[in-house]
Design a protein around this motif. Structure first.
Motif, PDB file in Angstrom:
ATOM      1  N   UNK A  14       0.903  -1.167  -0.087  1.00  0.00           N
ATOM      2  CA  UNK A  14       0.035  -0.057   0.191  1.00  0.00           C
ATOM      3  C   UNK A  14       0.824   1.417   0.074  1.00  0.00           C
ATOM      4  N   UNK A  15       1.809   1.108   0.887  1.00  0.00           N
ATOM      5  CA  UNK A  15       2.923   2.281   0.801  1.00  0.00           C
ATOM      6  C   UNK A  15       3.597   2.633  -0.519  1.00  0.00           C
ATOM      7  N   UNK A  16       3.812   1.569  -1.299  1.00  0.00           N
ATOM      8  CA  UNK A  16       4.718   1.582  -2.260  1.00  0.00           C
ATOM      9  C   UNK A  16       3.686   2.400  -3.403  1.00  0.00           C
ATOM     10  N   UNK A  17       2.394   2.206  -3.473  1.00  0.00           N
ATOM     11  CA  UNK A  17       1.160   2.412  -4.266  1.00  0.00           C
ATOM     12  C   UNK A  17       1.419   4.002  -4.038  1.00  0.00           C
ATOM     13  N   UNK A  18       1.614   4.495  -2.967  1.00  0.00           N
ATOM     14  CA  UNK A  18       1.398   6.082  -2.951  1.00  0.00           C
ATOM     15  C   UNK A  18       2.645   6.607  -3.458  1.00  0.00           C
ATOM     16  N   UNK A  19       3.782   5.838  -4.054  1.00  0.00           N
ATOM     17  CA  UNK A  19       5.159   6.481  -4.531  1.00  0.00           C
ATOM     18  C   UNK A  19       5.116   6.224  -5.927  1.00  0.00           C
ATOM     19  N   UNK A  20       3.920   6.042  -6.853  1.00  0.00           N
ATOM     20  CA  UNK A  20       3.931   5.799  -7.961  1.00  0.00           C
ATOM     21  C   UNK A  20       4.373   6.988  -8.777  1.00  0.00           C
ATOM     22  N   UNK A  21       5.296   6.755  -9.742  1.00  0.00           N
ATOM     23  CA  UNK A  21       5.678   7.865 -10.581  1.00  0.00           C
ATOM     24  C   UNK A  21       5.486   7.514 -12.136  1.00  0.00           C
ATOM     25  N   UNK A  22       4.715   8.018 -12.870  1.00  0.00           N
ATOM     26  CA  UNK A  22       4.487   7.710 -14.193  1.00  0.00           C
ATOM     27  C   UNK A  22       5.733   8.121 -14.774  1.00  0.00           C
ATOM     28  N   UNK A  23       6.256   9.064 -14.683  1.00  0.00           N
ATOM     29  CA  UNK A  23       7.338   9.600 -15.582  1.00  0.00           C
ATOM     30  C   UNK A  23       8.384   8.860 -15.394  1.00  0.00           C
ATOM     31  N   UNK A  24       8.689   8.113 -14.145  1.00  0.00           N
ATOM     32  CA  UNK A  24       9.870   7.078 -14.016  1.00  0.00           C
ATOM     33  C   UNK A  24       9.433   5.969 -14.729  1.00  0.00           C
ATOM     34  N   UNK A  25       8.048   5.469 -14.876  1.00  0.00           N
ATOM     35  CA  UNK A  25       7.814   4.244 -15.463  1.00  0.00           C
ATOM     36  C   UNK A  25       8.383   4.489 -16.765  1.00  0.00           C
ATOM     37  N   UNK A  26       8.074   5.695 -17.543  1.00  0.00           N
ATOM     38  CA  UNK A  26       8.354   5.719 -19.038  1.00  0.00           C
ATOM     39  C   UNK A  26      10.102   5.669 -19.108  1.00  0.00           C
ATOM     40  N   UNK A  27      10.717   6.260 -17.930  1.00  0.00           N
ATOM     41  CA  UNK A  27      11.882   6.244 -18.129  1.00  0.00           C
ATOM     42  C   UNK A  27      12.661   4.681 -18.141  1.00  0.00           C
ATOM     43  N   UNK A  28      12.057   4.148 -17.114  1.00  0.00           N
ATOM     44  CA  UNK A  28      12.427   2.881 -16.848  1.00  0.00           C
ATOM     45  C   UNK A  28      12.213   1.801 -18.416  1.00  0.00           C
ATOM     46  N   UNK A  29      11.391   2.076 -18.928  1.00  0.00           N
ATOM     47  CA  UNK A  29      11.002   1.391 -20.303  1.00  0.00           C
ATOM     48  C   UNK A  29      11.967   1.790 -21.144  1.00  0.00           C
ATOM     49  N   UNK A  30      12.697   2.880 -21.446  1.00  0.00           N
ATOM     50  CA  UNK A  30      13.430   3.329 -22.310  1.00  0.00           C
ATOM     51  C   UNK A  30      14.979   2.663 -21.884  1.00  0.00           C
ATOM     52  N   UNK A  31      15.040   2.302 -21.102  1.00  0.00           N
ATOM     53  CA  UNK A  31      16.086   1.343 -20.691  1.00  0.00           C
ATOM     54  C   UNK A  31      15.965  -0.137 -20.600  1.00  0.00           C
ATOM     55  N   UNK A  32      14.787  -0.589 -21.258  1.00  0.00           N
ATOM     56  CA  UNK A  32      14.768  -1.922 -21.279  1.00  0.00           C
ATOM     57  C   UNK A  32      14.132  -2.638 -20.109  1.00  0.00           C
TER      58      UNK A  32
END
Length: 229
Positions: A14-32
């Motif tokens: 539940x705590x991890x869910x509060x830290x969701x960052x969509x910009x970071x998700x996109x950045x991670x995707x660019x690194x495979x």
């Protein structure tokens, strides 16, 4: 909310869910990085959380079963290498589907002194399980400083055997393992460079790339100067 050692799996998720960052998700995707179940939380933040909740193997396996990228990273950070068994490592490896999870697990497995799994993982046809073997070799070459060089040099045979595996995440790990063995010390450098030069002339395209890239680093002035010290 501040998490502590008594935090449950549900509270942590539940705590991890509060830290969701969509910009970071996109950045991670660019690194495979596989982001299907990612929250976009950086590893330094995850490591801070791991220090707060402390080691807890049973809870770690519950976190792993959630399938959430960050929960799985936290699971790896909070498993105890002193008690981690080969059966558990095999269980985790069966779920591997992203290179960064593999590489974090490889460090854990080496710390847990599970090197005996390396040949088994290398023989496994699954891409990310085989990558685990070579990520473990790369880690062992750096971190197992007190082990005899003969142990590390023994892995060159696996490098040569699997240098023709053209799958992206395997070939990069094979290359990484070869380079790390060669950079370990002067004793390991010569046979590693010899193998790299051999692979560089291979008729196989993937082996040739692995060899040429390794030669480029192992024969560089920077590496040669460091090995003289």
């Amino acid at each position: 909310m501040t998490l502590g050692p008594a935090a449950t799996t549900g509270e942590i998720v539940a705590f991890l869910g509060t830290l969701r960052n969509y910009e970071n998700i996109a950045g991670m995707g660019r690194f495979g990085i596989v982001t299907d179940n990612a929250l976009g939380i950086s590893n330094p933040v995850m490591q801070k959380i791991a220090r707060q909740v402390k080691k807890n193997p049973a809870r770690a396996l519950e976190l792993w079963e959630t399938g959430i990228r960050e929960a799985r990273m936290l699971a790896l950070y909070t498993l105890d290498p002193k008690t981690l068994e080969a059966a558990t490592a095999r269980r985790l490896a069966g779920d591997f589907a992203s290179w960064e999870i593999v590489d974090a697990a490889a460090d854990l497995f080496v710390t847990a002194r599970l090197e005996r799994l390396i040949p088994e993982f290398a023989a496994d046809e699954r891409e990310f399980v085989r990558r685990t073997a070579f990520s473990m070799i790369a880690s062992a070459a750096v971190h197992l400083k007190q082990e005899p060089d003969s142990l590390i040099l023994g892995y060159l045979a696996l490098v040569e055997t699997h240098a023709s595996d053209e799958r992206n995440f395997v070939r990069k790990a094979v290359n990484w393992a070869l380079r790390n063995i060669g950079k370990r010390n002067r004793t390991c450098h010569v046979p590693s460079l010899d193998l790299a030069e051999k692979l560089a002339t291979s008729a196989n395209k993937t082996a040739r790339w692995i060899g040429r890239d390794a030669v480029r680093e192992l024969a560089s002035e920077k590496v040669l100067a460091r090995l003289k010290d």
